[in-house]
Design a protein around this motif. Structure first.
Motif, PDB file in Angstrom:
ATOM      1  N   UNK A 261       0.813  -1.213   0.000  1.00  0.00           N
ATOM      2  CA  UNK A 261       0.000   0.000   0.000  1.00  0.00           C
ATOM      3  C   UNK A 261       0.852   1.270   0.000  1.00  0.00           C
ATOM      4  N   UNK A 262       0.269   2.349  -0.439  1.00  0.00           N
ATOM      5  CA  UNK A 262       0.902   3.662  -0.347  1.00  0.00           C
ATOM      6  C   UNK A 262       0.959   4.060   1.125  1.00  0.00           C
ATOM      7  N   UNK A 263       2.075   4.664   1.514  1.00  0.00           N
ATOM      8  CA  UNK A 263       2.190   5.139   2.903  1.00  0.00           C
ATOM      9  C   UNK A 263       3.195   4.365   3.734  1.00  0.00           C
TER      10      UNK A 263
ATOM     11  N   UNK B 265      13.752  13.859   9.435  1.00  0.00           N
ATOM     12  CA  UNK B 265      12.849  14.906   8.988  1.00  0.00           C
ATOM     13  C   UNK B 265      11.898  15.312  10.113  1.00  0.00           C
ATOM     14  N   UNK B 266      11.547  14.329  10.936  1.00  0.00           N
ATOM     15  CA  UNK B 266      10.581  14.586  12.005  1.00  0.00           C
ATOM     16  C   UNK B 266      11.179  14.286  13.365  1.00  0.00           C
TER      17      UNK B 266
ATOM     18  N   UNK C 176       2.723   4.036  11.424  1.00  0.00           N
ATOM     19  CA  UNK C 176       1.716   3.928  10.387  1.00  0.00           C
ATOM     20  C   UNK C 176       1.377   2.435  10.233  1.00  0.00           C
TER      21      UNK C 176
ATOM     22  N   UNK D 240      -0.558   0.467   6.854  1.00  0.00           N
ATOM     23  CA  UNK D 240       0.245   0.258   5.639  1.00  0.00           C
ATOM     24  C   UNK D 240       1.477  -0.619   5.884  1.00  0.00           C
TER      25      UNK D 240
ATOM     26  N   UNK E 165       6.675  11.965 -19.751  1.00  0.00           N
ATOM     27  CA  UNK E 165       7.198  13.039 -20.583  1.00  0.00           C
ATOM     28  C   UNK E 165       8.607  13.378 -20.110  1.00  0.00           C
ATOM     29  N   UNK E 166       9.548  13.477 -21.040  1.00  0.00           N
ATOM     30  CA  UNK E 166      10.911  13.816 -20.619  1.00  0.00           C
ATOM     31  C   UNK E 166      11.130  15.328 -20.706  1.00  0.00           C
ATOM     32  N   UNK E 167      12.334  15.758 -20.358  1.00  0.00           N
ATOM     33  CA  UNK E 167      12.618  17.192 -20.303  1.00  0.00           C
ATOM     34  C   UNK E 167      12.554  17.847 -21.680  1.00  0.00           C
TER      35      UNK E 167
ATOM     36  N   UNK F 248      10.281  17.253 -23.636  1.00  0.00           N
ATOM     37  CA  UNK F 248       8.842  17.230 -23.919  1.00  0.00           C
ATOM     38  C   UNK F 248       8.424  16.104 -24.864  1.00  0.00           C
TER      39      UNK F 248
ATOM     40  N   UNK G 179      -3.705   5.118  13.646  1.00  0.00           N
ATOM     41  CA  UNK G 179      -2.447   5.854  13.689  1.00  0.00           C
ATOM     42  C   UNK G 179      -1.967   6.061  12.258  1.00  0.00           C
ATOM     43  N   UNK G 180      -1.430   7.239  11.965  1.00  0.00           N
ATOM     44  CA  UNK G 180      -0.892   7.491  10.630  1.00  0.00           C
ATOM     45  C   UNK G 180      -1.696   8.494   9.822  1.00  0.00           C
TER      46      UNK G 180
ATOM     47  N   UNK H 108       7.192  20.143   5.450  1.00  0.00           N
ATOM     48  CA  UNK H 108       8.281  19.298   5.914  1.00  0.00           C
ATOM     49  C   UNK H 108       8.827  18.468   4.759  1.00  0.00           C
TER      50      UNK H 108
ATOM     51  N   UNK I 185       8.259  16.255 -14.028  1.00  0.00           N
ATOM     52  CA  UNK I 185       9.646  16.613 -14.294  1.00  0.00           C
ATOM     53  C   UNK I 185      10.086  17.611 -13.223  1.00  0.00           C
TER      54      UNK I 185
ATOM     55  N   UNK J  48      -0.336   9.514  -1.107  1.00  0.00           N
ATOM     56  CA  UNK J  48      -1.327   9.524  -0.035  1.00  0.00           C
ATOM     57  C   UNK J  48      -1.302   8.271   0.828  1.00  0.00           C
ATOM     58  N   UNK J  49      -1.499   8.505   2.096  1.00  0.00           N
ATOM     59  CA  UNK J  49      -1.596   7.425   3.070  1.00  0.00           C
ATOM     60  C   UNK J  49      -3.055   6.963   3.105  1.00  0.00           C
TER      61      UNK J  49
ATOM     62  N   UNK K 193      -5.023   4.313   3.290  1.00  0.00           N
ATOM     63  CA  UNK K 193      -5.765   3.411   4.174  1.00  0.00           C
ATOM     64  C   UNK K 193      -6.068   4.072   5.523  1.00  0.00           C
TER      65      UNK K 193
END
Lengths: 266, 266
Positions: free
Chosen positions: A99-101, A118-119, A151, A154, A235-237, A239, B100-101, B118, B131, B150-151, B153
């Motif tokens: 899953x995403x996340x 980062x956090x 999380x 996920x 698409x590349x740089x 275009x 959570x998450x 962040x 790009x 996106x998270x 779930x």
């Protein structure tokens, strides 16, 4: 008698590779007894670790680490040249089928100092009894990069996805995807299509990116969509539009042929 | 005839408050016709928005915004004094009963510039066709703070949790929790327990934090655990242990009495 012995770890590393690559590596890793007397630095690297002398042999994109023994050599590791990474991250989504996340972050121990998280949370900085401190002091180990508030869902999904991939087998998946890609590519005429994906045996990609020479990529993506085939238009740089086909192990050779058929006819 | 009319929005805001608070606010919001001729700034604030004159009346921790009309007044908003926030964040876990998450971040439009995201991703910075650009230019609106990936779930879980809370009703939940807390507190003798949670009617907390005067908090937390009651032991900067009881709407008055019973007997 001259013995080449793979220890448990190197044997496992070897067997995780695609079959054809295993054979290629073994064919290339031809060490004769006389080589051992004369391990020159052009063909062999030398590392000393824990008072052990380890030799490194370059075979294609792999590095075979071995030790001299009275009987011959013992192979300790069979590692891809890029194995010795400092930082590695992978999202669970896309190739990993999770899953995403969620995702995986690897940081070499000697690089932990270099990377600032980062956090900041209750888990990755020293906060005895959840009492915030005047100074931020990060926790040691991987925990430095886990601020807390997991999380969970996920992550559980990623765990399931990894179990599925392991169940099928990574080398089997790799072989399968490369075959699917090769099948698709063989059906497309280079006169009609320009390929962006690498061609050599060493840098195979798990998807095929190309564009038609005579029509716009968008037109072919539309034609595929009408045939229920979902691919990505990138698409590349400059275009230029490129068609990216990303099969996974559950895709079939019939599907690759179907894609080629639509592309060749559009 | 002098009319006080609540428009749709202010009526909804009023009815979202606990019943007792509604009555208190209405009791305090006593405006007489002669007051309108003499809206002095000590009791009334004046705002001009969109050429409309809005008056503000302070009643407890609420601010009642109204307009003069030929018939009397129309109330436009009934807002908590802290409503006009710049930044607000809330995690889905804990009180919101979500996973959570996930969570909610609110940033007042005029403060968007002030906050640097962040994370930088394909979604919150300008990256035409994915790009990457030489300069980081953030997207406008809330998207500035949504890097992408996106998270999904946990967000879906939070949506479910919010639907559940809305289904029960926020004012009902609030009333219920405050009653549960009041019940627990009334069963504990102030001679035996010191309370940390605020006492006044205006700053009710949704949990009760206290510590026993004669024994260690740890001992009582253990006693509760043995009776299948899970509470949180929190340590303050002076290294004192506090017992935090955090009931939610699904907890019962019988449970509060049971907790008090265990605490009083231990």
């Amino acid at each position: 008698m001259f013995q080449i012995i793979f220890n448990q770890l190197s044997a496992a590393e070897m067997s995780a590779l695609p079959k054809t690559l295993q054979l290629d590596l073994l064919a290339e890793f031809q060490i004769l007894p006389e080589d051992l007397e004369n391990l020159d630095s052009s063909r062999f690297g030398l590392l000393e670790r824990d008072r052990k002398k380890l030799y490194r042999y370059r075979a294609k994109d792999y590095r075979i680490y071995f030790e001299k023994t009275p009987e011959g050599i013992t192979v300790h590791r069979v590692l891809h040249k890029n194995t010795n990474v400092d930082f590695l991250s992978a999202g669970a989504q896309k190739w990993m089928l999770g899953p995403s996340g969620a995702g995986i972050l690897f940081i070499k121990k000697s690089r932990h100092e270099l990377l600032r998280p980062m956090m900041v949370g209750g888990w990755n900085v020293e906060s005895p009894n959840f009492v915030a401190q005047r100074e931020i002091r990060y926790e040691n180990g991987g925990r430095k990069f886990e601020p807390g508030g997991y999380n969970n869902i996920p992550i559980a999904g990623m765990q399931g996805a990894i179990a599925l991939l392991k169940d099928v087998g990574l080398s089997k998946i790799s072989d399968r995807i490369l075959s699917l890609i090769a099948t698709l590519k063989s059906e497309l005429d280079p006169a009609d299509f320009e390929f962006l994906s690498p061609d050599g045996s060493s840098d195979h990609a798990s998807f095929l990116t190309f564009r038609p020479r005579r029509v716009a990529s968008e037109k072919l993506v539309d034609a595929l969509a009408k045939n229920d085939v979902v691919v990505s238009l990138r698409i590349d740089r400059a275009n230029h539009g490129w068609i990216r086909v990303s099969p996974h192990f559950y895709n079939t050779f019939a599907e690759m042929e179907r894609i080629a058929e639509v592309l060749n006819q559009s």
